[in-house]
Each structure stands twice: as C-alpha cells, then as structure tokens.
Design a protein around this motif. Structure first.
Motif, PDB file in Angstrom:
ATOM      1  N   PRO A   1       1.075  -0.677  -0.177  1.00 38.64           N
ATOM      2  CA  PRO A   1       0.094   0.015   0.363  1.00 38.64           C
ATOM      3  C   PRO A   1       0.677   1.060   0.106  1.00 38.64           C
ATOM      4  N   ASP A   2      -0.123   1.821  -0.349  1.00 43.29           N
ATOM      5  CA  ASP A   2       1.125   3.584  -0.535  1.00 43.29           C
ATOM      6  C   ASP A   2       0.966   4.313   0.365  1.00 43.29           C
ATOM      7  N   PRO A   3       1.772   4.988   0.874  1.00 39.89           N
ATOM      8  CA  PRO A   3       1.307   5.250   2.526  1.00 39.89           C
ATOM      9  C   PRO A   3       1.020   6.762   2.382  1.00 39.89           C
ATOM     10  N   GLN A   4       1.570   7.335   1.488  1.00 43.50           N
ATOM     11  CA  GLN A   4       0.356   8.262   0.898  1.00 43.50           C
ATOM     12  C   GLN A   4      -0.725   8.863   0.455  1.00 43.50           C
ATOM     13  N   VAL A   5      -1.259   7.638   0.426  1.00 47.75           N
ATOM     14  CA  VAL A   5      -2.973   7.471  -0.786  1.00 47.75           C
ATOM     15  C   VAL A   5      -3.387   6.542   0.711  1.00 47.75           C
ATOM     16  N   SER A   6      -4.188   7.347   1.752  1.00 52.97           N
ATOM     17  CA  SER A   6      -5.151   6.861   2.568  1.00 52.97           C
ATOM     18  C   SER A   6      -6.343   6.617   2.553  1.00 52.97           C
ATOM     19  N   PRO A   7      -7.276   5.268   2.471  1.00 54.22           N
ATOM     20  CA  PRO A   7      -8.814   5.624   2.072  1.00 54.22           C
ATOM     21  C   PRO A   7      -9.138   5.995   2.938  1.00 54.22           C
ATOM     22  N   GLN A   8     -10.207   6.776   2.763  1.00 54.21           N
ATOM     23  CA  GLN A   8     -10.899   7.286   3.190  1.00 54.21           C
ATOM     24  C   GLN A   8     -11.862   6.456   3.978  1.00 54.21           C
ATOM     25  N   ILE A   9     -11.892   6.462   5.445  1.00 50.53           N
ATOM     26  CA  ILE A   9     -12.891   5.234   5.416  1.00 50.53           C
ATOM     27  C   ILE A   9     -13.947   5.806   6.834  1.00 50.53           C
ATOM     28  N   ASP A  10     -15.172   5.592   7.065  1.00 47.96           N
ATOM     29  CA  ASP A  10     -16.222   6.164   7.668  1.00 47.96           C
ATOM     30  C   ASP A  10     -15.658   5.920   8.736  1.00 47.96           C
ATOM     31  N   ARG A  11     -15.707   6.144  10.098  1.00 47.96           N
ATOM     32  CA  ARG A  11     -16.221   5.485  11.077  1.00 47.96           C
ATOM     33  C   ARG A  11     -17.017   6.386  12.290  1.00 47.96           C
ATOM     34  N   ASP A  12     -17.741   5.630  13.455  1.00 47.02           N
ATOM     35  CA  ASP A  12     -18.561   6.024  14.035  1.00 47.02           C
ATOM     36  C   ASP A  12     -17.773   7.163  15.054  1.00 47.02           C
TER      37      ASP A  12
ATOM     38  N   ARG B   1     -29.229  22.146  18.237  1.00 46.79           N
ATOM     39  CA  ARG B   1     -30.052  21.216  17.513  1.00 46.79           C
ATOM     40  C   ARG B   1     -29.704  19.643  16.919  1.00 46.79           C
ATOM     41  N   PHE B   2     -27.887  19.614  18.144  1.00 50.39           N
ATOM     42  CA  PHE B   2     -27.588  18.247  18.067  1.00 50.39           C
ATOM     43  C   PHE B   2     -28.743  17.608  18.219  1.00 50.39           C
ATOM     44  N   ARG B   3     -28.052  16.422  17.874  1.00 51.40           N
ATOM     45  CA  ARG B   3     -29.554  14.907  18.219  1.00 51.40           C
ATOM     46  C   ARG B   3     -28.512  13.936  18.784  1.00 51.40           C
ATOM     47  N   ALA B   4     -28.564  13.454  19.953  1.00 57.80           N
ATOM     48  CA  ALA B   4     -27.528  12.388  20.165  1.00 57.80           C
ATOM     49  C   ALA B   4     -28.147  11.377  19.514  1.00 57.80           C
ATOM     50  N   GLY B   5     -26.823  10.488  19.459  1.00 51.79           N
ATOM     51  CA  GLY B   5     -27.414   8.940  18.124  1.00 51.79           C
ATOM     52  C   GLY B   5     -25.298   8.583  17.098  1.00 51.79           C
ATOM     53  N   THR B   6     -25.746   7.681  16.922  1.00 50.72           N
ATOM     54  CA  THR B   6     -24.452   7.840  16.252  1.00 50.72           C
ATOM     55  C   THR B   6     -24.594   8.011  14.770  1.00 50.72           C
ATOM     56  N   PHE B   7     -22.576   8.339  14.372  1.00 51.39           N
ATOM     57  CA  PHE B   7     -23.325   9.303  12.892  1.00 51.39           C
ATOM     58  C   PHE B   7     -21.971   8.504  12.713  1.00 51.39           C
ATOM     59  N   LYS B   8     -21.424   8.813  10.658  1.00 51.17           N
ATOM     60  CA  LYS B   8     -20.272   8.253  10.277  1.00 51.17           C
ATOM     61  C   LYS B   8     -20.016   9.162   9.765  1.00 51.17           C
ATOM     62  N   LEU B   9     -18.604   9.115   9.680  1.00 46.21           N
ATOM     63  CA  LEU B   9     -17.933  10.638  10.136  1.00 46.21           C
ATOM     64  C   LEU B   9     -16.816  10.430   9.216  1.00 46.21           C
ATOM     65  N   LEU B  10     -15.587  11.308   8.398  1.00 48.13           N
ATOM     66  CA  LEU B  10     -14.609  10.574   8.221  1.00 48.13           C
ATOM     67  C   LEU B  10     -13.873  11.579   8.323  1.00 48.13           C
ATOM     68  N   VAL B  11     -11.906  11.374   8.749  1.00 47.07           N
ATOM     69  CA  VAL B  11     -12.051  12.307   9.144  1.00 47.07           C
ATOM     70  C   VAL B  11     -11.230  12.738   8.026  1.00 47.07           C
TER      71      VAL B  11
ATOM     72  N   PHE C   1     -22.902  19.384   9.241  1.00 48.89           N
ATOM     73  CA  PHE C   1     -23.887  19.613   8.095  1.00 48.89           C
ATOM     74  C   PHE C   1     -24.721  17.500   9.134  1.00 48.89           C
ATOM     75  N   ARG C   2     -23.226  16.680   8.291  1.00 52.51           N
ATOM     76  CA  ARG C   2     -23.381  15.814   9.245  1.00 52.51           C
ATOM     77  C   ARG C   2     -24.429  15.156  10.491  1.00 52.51           C
ATOM     78  N   LEU C   3     -23.821  16.328  11.387  1.00 54.99           N
ATOM     79  CA  LEU C   3     -23.934  15.712  12.808  1.00 54.99           C
ATOM     80  C   LEU C   3     -26.067  16.365  12.683  1.00 54.99           C
ATOM     81  N   LEU C   4     -26.307  16.663  11.746  1.00 56.41           N
ATOM     82  CA  LEU C   4     -27.656  17.732  12.342  1.00 56.41           C
ATOM     83  C   LEU C   4     -28.553  16.301  11.219  1.00 56.41           C
ATOM     84  N   LYS C   5     -28.589  15.762  10.604  1.00 59.76           N
ATOM     85  CA  LYS C   5     -29.080  15.129   9.685  1.00 59.76           C
ATOM     86  C   LYS C   5     -30.310  14.457  10.321  1.00 59.76           C
TER      87      LYS C   5
END
Length: 142
Positions: free
Chosen positions: A68-79, A119-129, A138-142
């Motif tokens: 794997p190329d160390p400079q190219v890191s795939p963006q992975i959804d994290r909770d 307007r933030f609500r409790a829950g689990t959200f998928k975010l990218l670093v 915007f993703r946390l307000l969905k």
C-alpha cells in the motif's frame, strides 16, 4: 430556512475557502518562482510530474500485490457517538479527541454562526477524518 441563514452560510463558505488559500500548509518556494498558469508559487505539488515510463508486460505472478502507498490513505467511515444531553462544547471536545476536527474553537464558532448549538441530537453518526467543520456539522444535523 431563512434567507439570512443561506446568506450567512454562503458567505462563511466563501470566506473559509479564501482563508484556506492564504493559510494552506504548502511550503513556499525559496527562489520565488511563480507558476505561469496559476500565478502561484511553484511548489513540489505544482511542478509538472515526470513522464511515466512506458508500460512493460508483466512477467511476474499476477496474484502478487503491490504494497500500500503510505501517502494514499483511503477514507474510511468511522462511528461518532453523541451522548444524550451533550452540549455543543462537549461534542466539540469529543470530535477533537477523535481527530474529526482540528480546531474546537473554530467548530464552536461555526455552530454559533449557523445557530446549530442546540440542534444536535444524540445518536451514532458515520464521519470521515478530514472533513471540513461545515460538513461535520451538516452530517451531525441529519
């Protein structure tokens, strides 16, 4: 949504784009050369890449994979979890601790500007670093 909200959001996005041009982490060239196409200083990122060597037929086993190329890191959804009753400041602390944002104060200022503090609500959200503060909000307000 009100017209003033959209005007504020649009001007905030334009301002952040302009600031990112001026305060980008690119290194400045020491010789002061300018790229004639963009009128920006020539850096390692803006130099023309060397032409690729001609492709030779592969003689090795096709099952072999390249490292794997160390400079190219795939963006992975994290909770990301917003606990029940968490304030905007607590959410900013959690986002910063999990490296979803780089600046807590900028995040909080933007939430105040967008009037999203409550307007933030409790829950689990998928975010990218590496998302911008606006996109995280915007993703946390969905």
């Amino acid at each position: 949504m009100t017209r003033s909200f959209w005007l504020g959001l649009g001007s905030g996005l334009i301002l952040s784009a302009m600031l990112s041009l001026f305060f980008s982490p690119q290194q400045r060239p020491s010789d002061g050369q300018l790229n004639p196409q963009t009128s920006l200083p020539i850096t390692e990122e803006t130099k023309e890449p060397d032409p690729a060597p001609p492709v030779q037929p592969a003689e090795s086993d096709p099952k072999e994979s390249l490292p794997p190329d160390p400079q190219v890191s795939p963006q992975i959804d994290r909770d990301f979890v917003i606990p029940k009753g968490a304030s905007a400041e607590r959410i900013a602390d959690l986002l910063f601790a999990q490296e979803f944002i780089k600046d807590k104060e900028a995040f909080l200022a933007l939430t105040r500007q967008m009037r999203a503090e409550r307007r933030f609500r409790a829950g689990t959200f998928k975010l990218l670093v590496g998302l911008s503060e606006e996109e995280v909000i915007f993703r946390l307000l969905k």
